[in-house]
Design a protein around this motif. Structure first.
Motif, mmCIF file in Angstrom:
data_model
loop_
_atom_site.group_PDB
_atom_site.id
_atom_site.type_symbol
_atom_site.label_atom_id
_atom_site.label_comp_id
_atom_site.label_asym_id
_atom_site.label_seq_id
_atom_site.Cartn_x
_atom_site.Cartn_y
_atom_site.Cartn_z
ATOM 1 N N CYS A 92 0.842 -1.217 0.000
ATOM 2 C CA CYS A 92 0.000 0.000 0.000
ATOM 3 C C CYS A 92 0.869 1.255 0.000
ATOM 4 C CB CYS A 92 -0.950 0.027 1.194
ATOM 5 S SG CYS A 92 -2.097 -1.339 1.237
ATOM 6 N N SER A 93 1.881 1.254 -0.855
ATOM 7 C CA SER A 93 2.817 2.379 -0.859
ATOM 8 C C SER A 93 2.635 3.277 -2.068
ATOM 9 C CB SER A 93 4.257 1.855 -0.823
ATOM 10 O OG SER A 93 4.525 1.051 -1.943
ATOM 11 N N ARG A 94 3.071 4.503 -1.907
ATOM 12 C CA ARG A 94 3.093 5.436 -3.027
ATOM 13 C C ARG A 94 4.193 5.010 -3.992
ATOM 14 N NH1 ARG A 94 2.340 8.869 1.335
ATOM 15 N NH2 ARG A 94 0.471 10.152 1.180
ATOM 16 N N PHE A 95 3.891 5.058 -5.266
ATOM 17 C CA PHE A 95 4.849 4.673 -6.300
ATOM 18 C C PHE A 95 6.135 5.487 -6.172
ATOM 19 C CE2 PHE A 95 6.905 4.933 -10.369
ATOM 20 C CZ PHE A 95 6.775 3.672 -10.903
ATOM 21 N N GLY A 96 5.995 6.810 -6.086
ATOM 22 C CA GLY A 96 7.166 7.685 -6.031
ATOM 23 C C GLY A 96 8.023 7.453 -4.809
ATOM 24 N N ASP A 97 7.386 7.219 -3.663
ATOM 25 C CA ASP A 97 8.142 6.942 -2.439
ATOM 26 C C ASP A 97 8.939 5.648 -2.588
ATOM 27 O OD1 ASP A 97 7.046 9.208 -1.280
ATOM 28 O OD2 ASP A 97 5.655 8.108 0.006
ATOM 29 N N ALA A 98 8.261 4.586 -2.985
ATOM 30 C CA ALA A 98 8.910 3.278 -3.087
ATOM 31 C C ALA A 98 9.989 3.274 -4.165
ATOM 32 C CB ALA A 98 7.870 2.195 -3.362
ATOM 33 N N ALA A 99 9.747 3.958 -5.282
ATOM 34 C CA ALA A 99 10.719 3.978 -6.379
ATOM 35 C C ALA A 99 12.054 4.557 -5.927
ATOM 36 C CB ALA A 99 10.177 4.768 -7.562
ATOM 37 N N GLY A 100 12.013 5.506 -4.998
ATOM 38 C CA GLY A 100 13.240 6.136 -4.527
ATOM 39 C C GLY A 100 13.991 5.354 -3.467
ATOM 40 N N GLY A 101 13.465 4.209 -3.059
ATOM 41 C CA GLY A 101 14.120 3.406 -2.033
ATOM 42 C C GLY A 101 15.480 2.882 -2.457
ATOM 43 N N ILE A 125 11.359 -2.935 3.111
ATOM 44 C CA ILE A 125 12.353 -1.888 2.891
ATOM 45 C C ILE A 125 11.979 -0.707 3.790
ATOM 46 C CG2 ILE A 125 11.143 -0.768 0.957
ATOM 47 C CD1 ILE A 125 13.957 -0.365 -0.327
ATOM 48 N N GLY A 126 12.968 0.003 4.274
ATOM 49 C CA GLY A 126 12.738 1.214 5.052
ATOM 50 C C GLY A 126 13.106 2.422 4.208
ATOM 51 N N LEU A 127 12.198 3.371 4.111
ATOM 52 C CA LEU A 127 12.452 4.561 3.300
ATOM 53 C C LEU A 127 12.844 5.733 4.179
ATOM 54 C CD1 LEU A 127 9.397 4.481 0.869
ATOM 55 C CD2 LEU A 127 11.663 3.484 0.541
ATOM 56 N N SER A 128 13.902 6.427 3.800
ATOM 57 C CA SER A 128 14.299 7.624 4.537
ATOM 58 C C SER A 128 13.696 8.878 3.913
ATOM 59 C CB SER A 128 15.819 7.745 4.585
ATOM 60 O OG SER A 128 16.348 7.786 3.277
ATOM 61 N N LYS A 129 13.268 8.797 2.659
ATOM 62 C CA LYS A 129 12.632 9.929 1.981
ATOM 63 C C LYS A 129 11.257 9.486 1.511
ATOM 64 C CE LYS A 129 16.993 11.787 0.339
ATOM 65 N NZ LYS A 129 17.808 12.083 -0.837
ATOM 66 N N ARG A 161 9.433 13.828 11.336
ATOM 67 C CA ARG A 161 9.319 12.578 10.567
ATOM 68 C C ARG A 161 10.522 12.337 9.660
ATOM 69 N NH1 ARG A 161 3.134 12.188 8.406
ATOM 70 N NH2 ARG A 161 2.155 11.894 10.426
ATOM 71 N N LYS A 162 11.278 13.381 9.342
ATOM 72 C CA LYS A 162 12.439 13.214 8.471
ATOM 73 C C LYS A 162 13.495 12.312 9.103
ATOM 74 C CE LYS A 162 12.095 17.368 5.710
ATOM 75 N NZ LYS A 162 12.759 18.579 5.226
ATOM 76 N N ALA A 163 13.452 12.163 10.410
ATOM 77 C CA ALA A 163 14.433 11.332 11.111
ATOM 78 C C ALA A 163 13.929 9.903 11.332
ATOM 79 C CB ALA A 163 14.782 11.966 12.453
ATOM 80 N N ILE A 164 12.727 9.598 10.839
ATOM 81 C CA ILE A 164 12.130 8.277 11.062
ATOM 82 C C ILE A 164 12.011 7.537 9.744
ATOM 83 C CG2 ILE A 164 10.049 7.078 11.853
ATOM 84 C CD1 ILE A 164 9.481 9.526 13.635
ATOM 85 N N LEU A 165 12.469 6.302 9.720
ATOM 86 C CA LEU A 165 12.303 5.471 8.525
ATOM 87 C C LEU A 165 10.842 5.055 8.383
ATOM 88 C CD1 LEU A 165 15.344 3.011 8.585
ATOM 89 C CD2 LEU A 165 14.999 4.957 7.069
ATOM 90 N N LEU A 166 10.349 5.067 7.156
ATOM 91 C CA LEU A 166 9.010 4.570 6.861
ATOM 92 C C LEU A 166 9.150 3.122 6.413
ATOM 93 C CD1 LEU A 166 5.941 5.059 6.384
ATOM 94 C CD2 LEU A 166 6.558 5.661 4.027
#
Length: 156
Positions: free
Chosen positions: A16-25, A45-49, A57-62
């Motif tokens: 259930c992830s955003r395409f753009g978020d996941a693509a940048g992983g 996977i953990g996303l930093s961006k 939230r910038k300091a927390i992995l998604l």
């Protein structure tokens, strides 16, 4: 690139992830975990961006976690892992790097949501959907698909 993109589509759907978020992983952070006692595979996977990373939230992995099997016993995740290794996608800087269809090489940037939307439409047409119907779908559809299935199933 087709098996890589289809696997990425499934990852976006099941996490259930955003395409753009996941693509940048970072592909080096991608984990495939197979349970020894069952057919269960998890992809993580953990996303930093990511889009909603503001302030603290910038300091927390998604964390993005997806079931590696769909509606049958075949692990799409393990097929995706093999295809990623064979194509060199794991050595790129993004989980879903853009590709040059003419030169058949990975580009040194993430795939944009617009490029992803073209791929979504192409895959649907390749699987038998008419082009007019396929035009109703985009890379955003990947995030909402699983949530829609759950809502239609009456889960709360």
């Amino acid at each position: 690139a087709l098996p890589i993109f289809v696997g990425f589509m499934l990852f976006c759907i099941y996490s259930c992830s955003r395409f753009g978020d996941a693509a940048g992983g970072d592909p080096k952070q991608l984990l495939f975990q197979e349970a020894a006692s069952s057919d269960l595979t998890l992809v993580e996977i953990g996303l930093s961006k990511y889009k909603t990373a503001t302030g603290e939230r910038k300091a927390i992995l998604l964390p993005l976690i997806a079931m590696g099997c769909g509606l049958d016993e075949v692990s799409w995740a393990m097929a995706w892992r093999s295809a990623r290794k064979a194509s060199g996608a794991d050595s790129m800087g993004h989980l879903m790097s853009a590709d040059s269809q003419f030169a058949e090489v990975w580009l040194d940037r993430r795939m944009t949501t617009a490029e992803g939307s073209y791929w979504v439409k192409d895959v649907l047409v390749m699987r038998g959907m008419d082009a007019t119907s396929a035009n109703a779908y985009s890379s955003h559809s990947l995030k909402s698909t699983f949530l829609s299935w759950v809502a239609l199933g009456g889960a709360s």
